[in-house]
Motif scaffolding. Structure first.
Motif: not given
Length: 654
Positions: A460-489
């Motif tokens: 997310l840090e590098s996506a913000l540096e690039e101001n790349n909205q697509h990468k920002i959205d992917l990074s956020i989805q990735h963050i949410v995915l990891l939390h979904a794993m620890i919340f359900s494991f």
């Protein structure tokens, strides 16, 4: 015969208790002491039975338990009785944790008390406040070099502040977790100061030697914890003219548990904090508690006996208090810190699932689930009355704690794969978005560990540096995915403070002389509460992540299959990018299929390959497969389940 001996000794001890103890109301204490004494006596005898003062030390042990029971409030005693009755209370899916620094999440403890509503807003009901006991200003190891176990560091508050926080949390049904550093003290602790002044009693509280003969014997097999910043395991104290064992840093003196007085002192400390209203005590560095020449002095049998003894004693005085084992060791060793009993956790009820954490980060770097499947398959089952803390990030570095055998099983070469991961997260590849820092580099073998916030490591840090909205959205989805794993494991999910609002690396530590050589401070940020207010502004990064986790917590608490009763089954899939497991409802209601896509591109799953002994997913249609997180039916094409980049599903199977 043996049990008769223990009962005889117990009677002797009770006869010797002083009137200020026996004159008090001790009904529940006596009942629990009688129930636990055979085990307690047996363990104490294993460690200290050959000492001439064995009975005297046992008497001192019982006196400590009795005095702390007398000091325990009536409210906490009522809580003990309730938790004894509902003894699996902590396995419920309702618990969701957050770990934080008092002076990072807030300004100090009084300020933290004002922010307790934030936990309720998010849905968090277990709060681990990182070390807050008194420690030296410039040699504290982040609070893990304690100079006074009974005093709060004045920089963050005092005992009254903890009392206020504990009471506020109890009103909201929030569990309070505090650290107790059981392996070592600061070299400025009163015990160390007295040892330095020549007091033989307190020199016996540590491993202190006149010359290098015994230290050199130890060094032949002892590994180095911090080879870059604190090489070796012994430090010469000029004032004392002796060598002291210092496994971690030269200002942290290892306690000598071969001396029963040390055990009794530490038990008194644990019970003191249990009496302050702390629900869960996190015992730091438990793998190191017993030292032996000729080995690594980690995971020794006697270390486990010490933890069993701590637990038995706590069961007598404060049975509603749980222990967390801070043991970041090999997978087969971690489960031993629950205890060896087939059912009950006889050591610590909770342990960090460091293996799962490391496997998640492997999946982040490789964009596939091959190693996480293999590693989870070989993760030993926990005891019935025990649970994991599942986390993505914590205050410490990320170690690659999976086995070489597992790496080989999925087709990687262990040494080169570990080097790939270090290079990936430290940004040494052109196409990596990670902004990590290496920690604890060992020049002898090029080994290292990884620092950095979740958001910076994920990109997310590098996506913000690039101001790349697509990468920002992917990074956020990735963050949410990891939390979904620890919340359900299966276990208690533990959010690291700041992750819920997308906090980036804090590089200010580089300008602080006491922190500059420790890259872990990059992920120990000071929360910007003006920025945190953006969690209420729709469309902001803070809002997107916070509301996603908020919803995830709400849904988790409603899914009984997420309770931790060894009710998880791993599912083998042909698609290497997908990770899936089944959570079985022990009440026979809705089973949950958890599936995540660890790739940055679309993936699909043929439901036809999903056969299970309880049901056939391919016989079901969209009308009865519901994603509980979104409340909608998943995306399907005929019998293919479609997952967008870093998408997850919690699918309810009726």
């Amino acid at each position: 015969m043996y049990e008769q001996l223990s009962h005889s000794i117990l009677n002797e001890i009770l006869d010797q208790l002083k009137p200020e103890i026996t004159d008090k109301e001790l009904n529940h204490f006596y009942t629990r002491l009688g129930a636990n004494f055979y085990s307690l006596f047996s363990l104490f005898q294993k460690l200290y039975g050959k000492r001439h003062d064995f009975k005297y030390q046992l008497l001192k042990l019982v006196e400590v338990m009795a005095r702390q029971y007398i000091m325990r409030s009536s409210l906490l005693k009522q809580q003990d009785l309730a938790r004894e009755k509902d003894f699996n209370w902590f396995l419920h899916q309702k618990w969701v944790g957050m770990t934080l620094y008092a002076d990072g999440f807030a300004e100090d403890l009084p300020d933290l008390a004002k922010k307790i509503d934030y936990f309720t807003e998010l849905g968090v009901n277990l709060v681990h406040i990182m070390p807050i006991l008194e420690c030296p200003k410039n040699a504290s190891d982040g609070g893990y070099a304690v100079s006074n176990y009974h005093k709060i560091d004045e920089r963050v508050g005092d005992l009254q502040d903890i009392s206020i926080i504990a009471n506020l949390m109890k009103e909201r049904d929030i569990l309070l977790v505090l650290d107790i550093v059981v392996n070592h003290t600061s070299n400025e602790h009163e015990w160390a100061e007295k040892a330095r002044q020549g007091d033989r009693k307190y020199q016996d509280y540590y491993y202190i030697f006149n010359n290098r003969e015994i230290p050199d014997m130890f060094e032949k097999t002892l590994p180095e914890v911090f080879p870059q910043t604190a090489p070796g395991n012994f430090t010469y104290d000029k004032e004392m003219g002796k060598w002291v064992m210092t496994i971690f840093n030269n200002y942290q003196w290892d306690l000598n548990y071969q001396n029963p007085a040390v055990f009794i002192e530490m038990l008194d400390i644990l019970l003191f904090w249990a009496n302050q209203g702390v629900d869960i005590l996190r015992l730091d560095a438990v793998a190191f508690l017993w030292k032996k020449i000729g080995g690594s002095s980690q995971n020794e049998e006697e270390a486990h006996i010490l933890l069993q003894l701590f637990k038995d004693c706590c069961q007598v005085t404060a049975p509603g208090t749980l222990f967390i084992a801070e043991a970041i060791v090999a997978p087969l060793e971690i489960v031993k810190y629950f205890g060896e009993d087939a059912i009950n956790a006889k050591e610590c009820e909770i342990a960090y699932n460091a293996t799962f954490m490391a496997l998640l980060w492997d999946a982040v770097a490789t964009k596939n689930a091959k190693l996480i499947r293999q590693g989870v398959r070989n993760l030993p089952d926990k005891l019935e009355r025990a649970t994991w803390l599942n986390y993505i990030r914590c205050h410490d570095d990320i170690g690659l704690g999976f086995t070489d055998d597992d790496i080989l099983q999925v087709g990687y070469e262990p040494r080169s794969h570990r080097q790939f991961l270090l290079n990936y997260f430290s940004g040494k590849f052109e196409d990596t978005a990670a902004r990590g820092l290496l920690f604890g580099q060992n020049p002898k073998n090029n080994d290292a560990r990884i620092s950095g916030t979740l958001t910076s490591l994920i990109g997310l840090e590098s996506a913000l540096e690039e101001n790349n909205q697509h990468k920002i959205d992917l990074s956020i989805q990735h963050i949410v995915l990891l939390h979904a794993m620890i919340f359900s494991f299966g276990g208690i999910p533990l959010i690291y403070y700041g992750d819920e609002i997308g906090t980036l690396n804090d590089y200010s530590f580089m300008g602080n002389l006491s922190k500059a050589n420790d890259t872990r401070w990059a992920h120990r940020p000071k929360i910007d509460w003006q920025k945190a207010q953006k969690r209420k502004i729709e469309g902001s990064i803070e809002y997107t992540i916070f509301t996603a986790l908020q919803r995830m917590i709400k849904v988790r608490k409603e899914i009984s299959a997420f309770g931790d009763f060894n009710n998880r089954e791993l599912i083998n899939l042909s698609n290497p990018h997908l990770f899936a497991f089944l959570r079985l409802d022990i009440h026979g209601k809705n089973h949950i299929l958890v599936i995540g896509n660890f790739d940055a591109s679309y993936q699909y799953l043929n439901l036809a390959e999903m056969h299970h002994n309880l049901f056939r997913l391919n016989d079901m249609n969209n009308n009865i497969i519901i994603d509980l997180y979104s409340g909608e039916s998943p995306t399907m094409f005929k019998d293919q389940l479609v997952l967008s980049p870093f998408r997850f599903y919690w699918l309810s199977i009726n």
